[in-house]
Design a protein around this motif. Structure first.
Motif, PDB file in Angstrom:
ATOM      1  N   CYS A  57       0.602  -1.191   0.248  1.00  0.00           N
ATOM      2  CA  CYS A  57       0.266   0.529  -0.106  1.00  0.00           C
ATOM      3  C   CYS A  57       0.962   0.803   0.133  1.00  0.00           C
ATOM      4  N   THR A  58       0.970   1.428  -1.188  1.00  0.00           N
ATOM      5  CA  THR A  58       2.332   3.019  -1.115  1.00  0.00           C
ATOM      6  C   THR A  58       1.891   4.068  -0.792  1.00  0.00           C
ATOM      7  N   MET A  59       0.382   4.229  -0.481  1.00  0.00           N
ATOM      8  CA  MET A  59      -0.116   5.587  -0.163  1.00  0.00           C
ATOM      9  C   MET A  59       0.181   5.334   2.078  1.00  0.00           C
ATOM     10  N   THR A  60       0.352   5.108   2.433  1.00  0.00           N
ATOM     11  CA  THR A  60       0.793   4.949   3.821  1.00  0.00           C
ATOM     12  C   THR A  60       1.836   6.014   4.464  1.00  0.00           C
ATOM     13  N   PRO A  61       1.560   6.268   5.305  1.00  0.00           N
ATOM     14  CA  PRO A  61       2.028   7.395   5.396  1.00  0.00           C
ATOM     15  C   PRO A  61       3.472   7.757   5.712  1.00  0.00           C
ATOM     16  N   ASP A  62       4.190   6.485   5.793  1.00  0.00           N
ATOM     17  CA  ASP A  62       5.600   6.862   5.314  1.00  0.00           C
ATOM     18  C   ASP A  62       6.465   6.605   4.667  1.00  0.00           C
ATOM     19  N   ALA A  63       5.435   5.655   3.787  1.00  0.00           N
ATOM     20  CA  ALA A  63       6.276   5.296   2.396  1.00  0.00           C
ATOM     21  C   ALA A  63       5.932   6.312   1.715  1.00  0.00           C
ATOM     22  N   ALA A  64       4.531   7.138   1.716  1.00  0.00           N
ATOM     23  CA  ALA A  64       4.432   8.285   0.567  1.00  0.00           C
ATOM     24  C   ALA A  64       5.145   8.885   0.615  1.00  0.00           C
ATOM     25  N   GLY A  65       5.712   9.478   1.660  1.00  0.00           N
ATOM     26  CA  GLY A  65       6.784  10.930   1.940  1.00  0.00           C
ATOM     27  C   GLY A  65       5.417  12.146   2.336  1.00  0.00           C
ATOM     28  N   GLY A  66       6.398  12.868   2.659  1.00  0.00           N
ATOM     29  CA  GLY A  66       5.212  14.053   3.114  1.00  0.00           C
ATOM     30  C   GLY A  66       4.926  14.548   2.263  1.00  0.00           C
ATOM     31  N   ALA A  67       4.919  14.630   1.104  1.00  0.00           N
ATOM     32  CA  ALA A  67       4.140  15.107   0.052  1.00  0.00           C
ATOM     33  C   ALA A  67       2.745  14.939  -0.286  1.00  0.00           C
ATOM     34  N   LYS A  68       2.926  13.551  -0.760  1.00  0.00           N
ATOM     35  CA  LYS A  68       1.854  12.242  -0.569  1.00  0.00           C
ATOM     36  C   LYS A  68       0.334  12.559   0.782  1.00  0.00           C
ATOM     37  N   MET A  69       1.338  12.975   2.191  1.00  0.00           N
ATOM     38  CA  MET A  69       0.413  12.852   3.102  1.00  0.00           C
ATOM     39  C   MET A  69       0.034  14.279   3.057  1.00  0.00           C
ATOM     40  N   VAL A  70       0.575  15.318   2.821  1.00  0.00           N
ATOM     41  CA  VAL A  70       0.283  16.303   2.133  1.00  0.00           C
ATOM     42  C   VAL A  70      -1.430  16.471   1.196  1.00  0.00           C
ATOM     43  N   LEU A  71      -1.401  15.555   0.134  1.00  0.00           N
ATOM     44  CA  LEU A  71      -2.504  15.650  -0.300  1.00  0.00           C
ATOM     45  C   LEU A  71      -3.339  14.887   0.006  1.00  0.00           C
ATOM     46  N   MET A  72      -2.682  13.982   0.825  1.00  0.00           N
ATOM     47  CA  MET A  72      -4.206  12.987   1.151  1.00  0.00           C
ATOM     48  C   MET A  72      -5.485  13.832   2.168  1.00  0.00           C
ATOM     49  N   TRP A  73      -4.228  14.801   3.135  1.00  0.00           N
ATOM     50  CA  TRP A  73      -4.763  15.444   4.011  1.00  0.00           C
ATOM     51  C   TRP A  73      -5.765  16.783   3.415  1.00  0.00           C
ATOM     52  N   ALA A  74      -5.100  17.183   2.200  1.00  0.00           N
ATOM     53  CA  ALA A  74      -5.884  18.072   1.796  1.00  0.00           C
ATOM     54  C   ALA A  74      -7.395  17.683   0.530  1.00  0.00           C
ATOM     55  N   LEU A  75      -7.091  16.567  -0.015  1.00  0.00           N
ATOM     56  CA  LEU A  75      -8.086  15.529  -0.435  1.00  0.00           C
ATOM     57  C   LEU A  75      -9.222  15.029   0.666  1.00  0.00           C
ATOM     58  N   MET A  76      -9.217  15.004   1.798  1.00  0.00           N
ATOM     59  CA  MET A  76     -10.121  14.848   2.997  1.00  0.00           C
ATOM     60  C   MET A  76     -10.390  16.340   2.977  1.00  0.00           C
ATOM     61  N   SER A  77      -9.812  17.173   3.117  1.00  0.00           N
ATOM     62  CA  SER A  77     -10.386  18.968   3.671  1.00  0.00           C
ATOM     63  C   SER A  77     -11.421  19.329   2.887  1.00  0.00           C
ATOM     64  N   ALA A  78     -10.635  19.157   1.625  1.00  0.00           N
ATOM     65  CA  ALA A  78     -11.971  18.585   0.758  1.00  0.00           C
ATOM     66  C   ALA A  78     -13.128  18.147   0.120  1.00  0.00           C
ATOM     67  N   ALA A  79     -12.452  17.366   0.121  1.00  0.00           N
ATOM     68  CA  ALA A  79     -14.087  16.698   0.706  1.00  0.00           C
ATOM     69  C   ALA A  79     -15.365  16.480   1.727  1.00  0.00           C
ATOM     70  N   MET A  80     -14.817  17.044   2.527  1.00  0.00           N
ATOM     71  CA  MET A  80     -14.807  16.962   4.144  1.00  0.00           C
ATOM     72  C   MET A  80     -15.560  18.219   4.070  1.00  0.00           C
ATOM     73  N   MET A  81     -14.953  19.362   3.977  1.00  0.00           N
ATOM     74  CA  MET A  81     -15.320  20.090   4.168  1.00  0.00           C
ATOM     75  C   MET A  81     -15.830  21.100   3.193  1.00  0.00           C
ATOM     76  N   ALA A  82     -15.948  21.271   2.090  1.00  0.00           N
ATOM     77  CA  ALA A  82     -16.208  22.257   0.951  1.00  0.00           C
ATOM     78  C   ALA A  82     -17.881  22.227   1.125  1.00  0.00           C
ATOM     79  N   PRO A  83     -18.196  20.796   1.158  1.00  0.00           N
ATOM     80  CA  PRO A  83     -19.958  20.352   1.661  1.00  0.00           C
ATOM     81  C   PRO A  83     -20.783  21.186   2.766  1.00  0.00           C
ATOM     82  N   THR A  84     -19.817  21.460   3.542  1.00  0.00           N
ATOM     83  CA  THR A  84     -19.973  21.932   5.247  1.00  0.00           C
ATOM     84  C   THR A  84     -20.421  23.900   4.543  1.00  0.00           C
ATOM     85  N   ALA A  85     -19.627  23.981   3.481  1.00  0.00           N
ATOM     86  CA  ALA A  85     -19.467  25.552   3.388  1.00  0.00           C
ATOM     87  C   ALA A  85     -20.432  25.464   1.734  1.00  0.00           C
ATOM     88  N   LEU A  86     -21.518  24.617   1.095  1.00  0.00           N
ATOM     89  CA  LEU A  86     -22.275  25.304   0.374  1.00  0.00           C
ATOM     90  C   LEU A  86     -23.169  25.464   0.693  1.00  0.00           C
TER      91      LEU A  86
END
Length: 257
Positions: A57-86
């Protein structure tokens, strides 16, 4: 009245900018689904060890690296928070029909920029917790004290004056935009994102308890945060949820100790 208001708001969300926004939200959820680790793989990770699944599973935190971890959290934030701001986005769009100088894209850009900043901090926290062996490679807490502490933090924040102040702005987007309209769409978006962050940061950190890539947790958290920002419903949810989280946190800590 609430049903009629929501129906009217959704009826007006038909422009190209709305289609692009909804497409972005759906794309974020789709990416999270693709990146998520199913429950059977989590259980298998216990059996076969973390190293095996780090390779698979290359997308796990320490294998993916810092940049991919930021991308994962950014996707989570967009998916979860954008609906709350509609509701806020819809209010801005309505105002834009009669006011000059409105740029919907700049508003959304400013809003998301705040959450990208949060993603940087969350990714750094995840890496630190992983190195301290307090969470697994899948983002699940390995420490009862950590889980209990995060639950207590989120529960206590539900009663905080700052949380209430931020929620009051999110629940009255028309008043919010009238107060800050002259700042322009980008700064309005940054301010709206900051207010939204003030509402939800502690709940978002519960991802370390429920699992960073746990879609069930993310879906339930998103639903709660959407409802909490609705004026007719949210005021009945905030403090009871705080009590539930506090009780859960105390229960976890007592059973751990």
């Amino acid at each position: 009245m609430l049903k009629a208001r929501l129906t009217e708001s959704f009826r007006q969300m038909t422009g190209l900018h709305w289609l692009l926004l909804f497409a972005g939200i759906l794309s974020a959820w789709a990416a999270l689904f693709a990146m998520s680790v199913p429950a059977d793989l989590r259980a298998a990770g216990v059996t076969y060890g973390g190293d095996f699944w780090l390779q698979l599973c290359t997308m796990t935190p320490d294998a993916a690296g810092g940049a991919k971890m930021v991308l994962m959290w950014a996707l989570m934030s967009a998916a979860m928070m954008a609906p709350t701001a509609l509701p806020a986005f819809a209010t801005y769009d309505d105002l834009g029909q009669s006011a000059p100088g409105t740029r919907f894209g700049d508003l959304v850009l400013g809003y998301l920029a705040v959450w990208v900043g949060f993603s940087l901090l969350a990714a750094a926290a995840q890496m630190a917790l992983l190195r301290a062996e307090l969470i697994s490679v899948f983002g699940d807490s390995r420490s009862g004290l950590l889980s209990g502490g995060l639950l207590l933090l989120a529960g206590g924040y539900q009663f905080a004056p700052l949380k209430e102040a931020c929620l009051s702005k999110c629940r009255r987007p028309l008043v919010f935009f009238m107060q800050h309209w002259d700042e322009g769409p980008l700064r309005n978006g940054l301010r709206l994102g900051a207010v939204c962050l003030g509402c939800c940061w502690a709940l978002m950190l519960l991802a370390f308890v429920g699992g960073v890539m746990n879609l069930a947790f993310m879906g339930l958290a998103t639903l709660f945060m959407v409802l909490e920002k609705l004026p007719e419903i949210g005021r009945w949810l905030t403090r009871p949820m705080g009590a539930v989280l506090l009780a859960s946190g105390l229960g976890v800590i007592v059973t751990t100790v």
